[in-house]
Write an enzyme that holds these catalytic residues in place. Structure first.
Site, PDB file in Angstrom:
ATOM      1  N   HIS A 183     -46.976  20.127  -4.033  1.00 30.11           N
ATOM      2  CA  HIS A 183     -48.213  19.356  -3.910  1.00 30.11           C
ATOM      3  C   HIS A 183     -48.205  18.639  -2.563  1.00 30.11           C
ATOM      4  CE1 HIS A 183     -46.076  15.655  -4.782  1.00 30.11           C
ATOM      5  NE2 HIS A 183     -45.663  16.113  -5.950  1.00 30.11           N
TER       6      HIS A 183
ATOM      7  N   HIS B 272     -45.183  16.607  -1.283  1.00 26.71           N
ATOM      8  CA  HIS B 272     -43.974  17.301  -0.803  1.00 26.71           C
ATOM      9  C   HIS B 272     -44.002  17.534   0.701  1.00 26.71           C
ATOM     10  CE1 HIS B 272     -43.579  18.829  -5.122  1.00 26.71           C
ATOM     11  NE2 HIS B 272     -42.519  18.086  -4.891  1.00 26.71           N
TER      12      HIS B 272
ATOM     13  N   CYS C 287     -33.479   9.421 -18.505  1.00 27.86           N
ATOM     14  CA  CYS C 287     -34.862   9.891 -18.300  1.00 27.86           C
ATOM     15  C   CYS C 287     -34.832  11.314 -17.792  1.00 27.86           C
ATOM     16  CB  CYS C 287     -35.620   9.018 -17.299  1.00 27.86           C
ATOM     17  SG  CYS C 287     -37.233   9.746 -16.903  1.00 27.86           S
TER      18      CYS C 287
ATOM     19  N   CYS D 106     -36.791  11.846 -14.411  1.00 29.16           N
ATOM     20  CA  CYS D 106     -36.049  11.450 -13.196  1.00 29.16           C
ATOM     21  C   CYS D 106     -34.708  12.170 -13.118  1.00 29.16           C
ATOM     22  CB  CYS D 106     -35.743   9.957 -13.183  1.00 29.16           C
ATOM     23  SG  CYS D 106     -37.139   8.858 -13.347  1.00 29.16           S
TER      24      CYS D 106
ATOM     25  N   CYS E  29     -40.291   5.383 -19.199  1.00 36.24           N
ATOM     26  CA  CYS E  29     -40.142   5.523 -17.747  1.00 36.24           C
ATOM     27  C   CYS E  29     -41.496   5.305 -17.075  1.00 36.24           C
ATOM     28  CB  CYS E  29     -39.608   6.906 -17.392  1.00 36.24           C
ATOM     29  SG  CYS E  29     -39.721   7.234 -15.619  1.00 36.24           S
TER      30      CYS E  29
ATOM     31  N   HIS F   7     -42.734   8.503 -15.233  1.00 37.40           N
ATOM     32  CA  HIS F   7     -43.087   9.719 -15.963  1.00 37.40           C
ATOM     33  C   HIS F   7     -43.844   9.464 -17.260  1.00 37.40           C
ATOM     34  CE1 HIS F   7     -39.864  10.992 -13.228  1.00 37.40           C
ATOM     35  NE2 HIS F   7     -40.615  12.050 -13.112  1.00 37.40           N
TER      36      HIS F   7
ATOM     37  N   LYS G  76     -51.521   7.528  -8.411  1.00 37.41           N
ATOM     38  CA  LYS G  76     -50.368   8.418  -8.361  1.00 37.41           C
ATOM     39  C   LYS G  76     -50.829   9.804  -8.812  1.00 37.41           C
ATOM     40  CE  LYS G  76     -46.064   8.868 -10.922  1.00 37.41           C
ATOM     41  NZ  LYS G  76     -45.001   9.212 -10.014  1.00 37.41           N
TER      42      LYS G  76
ATOM     43  N   LYS H  90     -49.810  15.583 -13.195  1.00 39.54           N
ATOM     44  CA  LYS H  90     -50.421  16.724 -13.900  1.00 39.54           C
ATOM     45  C   LYS H  90     -51.264  16.230 -15.075  1.00 39.54           C
ATOM     46  CE  LYS H  90     -46.991  20.173 -12.802  1.00 39.54           C
ATOM     47  NZ  LYS H  90     -45.688  20.611 -13.243  1.00 39.54           N
TER      48      LYS H  90
HETATM   49  N1  MSP Z   1     -34.866  17.437  -6.480  1.00 37.83           N
HETATM   50  C1  MSP Z   1     -34.941  16.052  -6.163  1.00 37.83           C
HETATM   51  C2  MSP Z   1     -34.427  15.771  -4.763  1.00 37.83           C
HETATM   52  C3  MSP Z   1     -33.000  16.211  -4.514  1.00 37.83           C
HETATM   53  S1  MSP Z   1     -32.496  15.862  -2.879  1.00 37.83           S
HETATM   54  C4  MSP Z   1     -30.841  16.177  -2.900  1.00 37.83           C
HETATM   55  C5  MSP Z   1     -36.407  15.572  -6.229  1.00 37.83           C
HETATM   56  N2  MSP Z   1     -37.347  16.513  -6.184  1.00 37.83           N
HETATM   57  S2  MSP Z   1     -38.908  16.212  -6.219  1.00 37.83           S
HETATM   58  O1  MSP Z   1     -39.555  17.479  -6.210  1.00 37.83           O
HETATM   59  O2  MSP Z   1     -39.224  15.337  -7.298  1.00 37.83           O
HETATM   60  O3  MSP Z   1     -39.232  15.413  -4.910  1.00 37.83           O
HETATM   61  C6  MSP Z   1     -38.941  15.996  -3.644  1.00 37.83           C
HETATM   62  C7  MSP Z   1     -39.377  15.072  -2.532  1.00 37.83           C
HETATM   63  O4  MSP Z   1     -40.792  14.907  -2.571  1.00 37.83           O
HETATM   64  C8  MSP Z   1     -38.776  13.672  -2.632  1.00 37.83           C
HETATM   65  O5  MSP Z   1     -38.461  13.174  -1.350  1.00 37.83           O
HETATM   66  C9  MSP Z   1     -39.905  12.876  -3.234  1.00 37.83           C
HETATM   67  O6  MSP Z   1     -39.848  11.510  -2.933  1.00 37.83           O
HETATM   68  C10 MSP Z   1     -41.075  13.532  -2.551  1.00 37.83           C
HETATM   69  N3  MSP Z   1     -42.339  13.275  -3.241  1.00 37.83           N
HETATM   70  C11 MSP Z   1     -42.684  13.598  -4.512  1.00 37.83           C
HETATM   71  N4  MSP Z   1     -43.942  13.142  -4.745  1.00 37.83           N
HETATM   72  C12 MSP Z   1     -44.415  12.532  -3.649  1.00 37.83           C
HETATM   73  C13 MSP Z   1     -45.632  11.932  -3.267  1.00 37.83           C
HETATM   74  N5  MSP Z   1     -46.654  11.824  -4.096  1.00 37.83           N
HETATM   75  N6  MSP Z   1     -45.735  11.476  -2.004  1.00 37.83           N
HETATM   76  C14 MSP Z   1     -44.729  11.615  -1.074  1.00 37.83           C
HETATM   77  N7  MSP Z   1     -43.575  12.148  -1.407  1.00 37.83           N
HETATM   78  C15 MSP Z   1     -43.371  12.579  -2.708  1.00 37.83           C
HETATM   79  O7  MSP Z   1     -36.621  14.383  -6.308  1.00 37.83           O
END
Ligand code: MSP
Length: 472
Positions: free
Chosen positions: A18, A21, A124, A127, A143, A146, A294, A297
């Site tokens: 999304h 990321h 959780c 998380c 949480c 979530h 935020k 889904k």
């Molecule tokens: N798999 C773990 C990270 C492991 S690193 C050794 C994880 N994955 S995640 O898919 O949930 O998140 C990946 C990255 O995307 C993280 O840096 C997270 O903070 C970032 N983001 C997830 N949602 C976000 C937003 N809405 N906005 C900005 N960054 C976001 O956590």
């Protein structure tokens, strides 16, 4: 020239990418391009986090074998990263055999700091995190990220003795040896560190089957975070490789605020336990919100980055997320803001400037100039602090002042009044200034900067055939 290693968090592959990321990738990419511009040799890791119950249960829900599911979703992230023109050097998957070997080496080396005990407490799944009694109570058993009830676990686990490293971690953070940016996050982590208990680092296989086996204990599987964090060194060929010596410690690790605790506490404890140095910088960004909320889904407001990319192209995407999404604070995405930024800033401020100036140069037969690379100290000071959105603001102010200069100096009237030489000198000076802007812009918008640089440094300046940012 120095060797620089830049790391990004690896996303879970339990869904599609999304827009949030994009932040780790874009910030890290800007950093990588900035370092290269200064002559550094950059290694730049990206990848996917493929183990754990969250991924496993989503694969099951979708009735797809988990191996196939993670392959398909990992490919989606890889495609996304490529579409963003991220200048990574390594893409790692936590299901790679080399990575799994690294995890097991890490575990062996950590053994003096590991003990086995019963875990009786909260967890959780969203998380993938063990939760303290105090936190569970404060959140009323749910949480906040979530909106899911914490699970009660009672099971045998291996623990990492965080207490062995707390003081060293605290000193490293306080002294900025491992610098946490922005500064207010550093304070948050120091506070969190005080209450951090020893960390559970495994789960019984019957609770977590999709993960890296604990060496020497068939009944236990590594906790997903130990596995995931190790990716940063499996990329370098841990335990014994030249690259590890050359590139570790990481220059900068980019993470979102929600996973800072793992990077600023768990990861340093692992590193200290295996005798490696701590990363020099942990850069923490905020979250991208959708219409002030935020993205989730369940709310159904998740924004598909591919749709955003297809709407106005890549430079617009990079521009918006690097300038209008603050590098550190939560910021909002709306389609309206996105379109306004495109029309008012990219099309009007920059696109028109390029078109207008190139047309004037072409009419007055002004030859292109060269710009010998040099970055403004004010710009570098912001970049060195990872204040990328502010640095891009700085570049934009230069663009706006150039527009103002053209309006004030009116080179077209000079030419009309027969002051041809003066018109040419003025235009050349404006073109040089634009080349300088473009030199600064290249770390954010490489494609656009290349077009501008080529246009204004060619023997015969001609306006680009199509406007840089057409309005539709
Ligand atoms: N798999 C773990 C990270 C492991 S690193 C050794 C994880 N994955 S995640 O898919 O949930 O998140 C990946 C990255 O995307 C993280 O840096 C997270 O903070 C970032 N983001 C997830 N949602 C976000 C937003 N809405 N906005 C900005 N960054 C976001 O956590």
């Amino acid at each position: 020239m120095s060797k620089v290693y830049i790391c990004t968090a690896i996303p879970y592959v339990n869904g599609n990418p999304h827009i949030g990321h994009a932040m780790d990738y874009l910030l890290a990419d800007t950093c990588a391009r900035y370092c290269r511009l200064q002559g550094d040799e950059v290694k730049f890791q990206v990848g996917t986090d493929e183990h754990g119950n969250k991924v496993f249960s989503t694969a099951q829900k979708n009735s797809v074998p988990v191996e196939q599911y993670v392959q398909e979703n990992s490919d989606k992230f890889l495609n996304f990263i490529n579409r963003l023109d991220i200048s990574y050097t390594d893409f790692v998957r936590t299901t790679d055999p080399e990575h799994i070997r690294t995890c097991q080496e890490v575990w062996q080396k950590l053994k003096p700091h590991i003990y086995s005990a019963e875990y009786d407490g909260w967890y959780c799944e969203g998380c993938e995190r063990f939760v303290t009694e105090k936190e569970c109570q404060e959140n009323g058993g749910i949480c906040p990220d979530h909106q899911r009830e914490y699970q009660r676990l009672s099971e045998k686990n291996y623990y990492l003795r965080i207490s062995d490293f707390k003081e060293q971690i605290r000193t490293a953070i306080e002294s900025d040896q491992m610098k946490i940016s922005p500064a207010f996050r550093k304070q948050e982590v120091l506070k969190l560190l005080e209450d951090t208990p020893d960390i559970s680092i495994s789960r019984p296989r019957k609770q977590l089957s999709w993960g890296v086996p604990v060496p020497g204990d068939d009944d236990q599987v590594m906790y997903v975070w130990v596995d995931a964090l190790s990716n940063y060194i499996s990329v370098l060929g841990y335990p014994d490789s030249e690259e590890l010596k050359e590139f570790w410690p990481a220059t900068a690790q980019f993470v979102g605020k929600d996973i800072l605790r793992f990077h600023a506490i768990t990861w340093p404890a692992i590193l200290l336990g295996i005798g490696l140095e701590l990363p020099k910088n942990i850069v923490t960004h905020g979250h991208v919100l959708a219409n002030g909320q935020k993205m989730s889904k369940s709310i159904g407001n998740v924004i598909d980055p591919i749709e955003v990319l297809d709407r106005k192209g890549l430079p617009a995407f990079r521009y918006f997320f690097l300038r209008h999404i603050d590098s550190f604070a939560d910021s909002d995405f709306t389609w309206e803001k996105y379109d306004d930024a495109y029309n008012n800033e990219l099309a009007n401020d920059l696109g028109n400037l390029v078109q207008r100036l190139a047309t004037l140069c072409s009419k007055n037969a002004v030859s292109g100039a060269a710009y010998l690379g040099h970055l403004d100290p004010e710009f570098s000071a912001l970049m060195d602090k990872f204040e990328f959105s502010k640095a891009l603001n700085y570049v934009w102010q230069k663009i706006q002042s150039l527009n103002k200069r053209i309006d004030e100096e009116k080179p077209w009237t000079l030419a009309k009044n027969g002051e041809v030489d003066k018109a040419k000198t003025t235009l050349l000076s404006l073109a040089q200034e634009l080349l300088k802007v473009s030199y600064h812009l290249q770390v954010f918008l490489p494609e656009t900067a290349t077009t501008i640089t080529e246009t204004f440094s060619s023997e015969q300046i001609l306006p680009p055939k199509a406007p840089l940012f057409p309005k539709n």
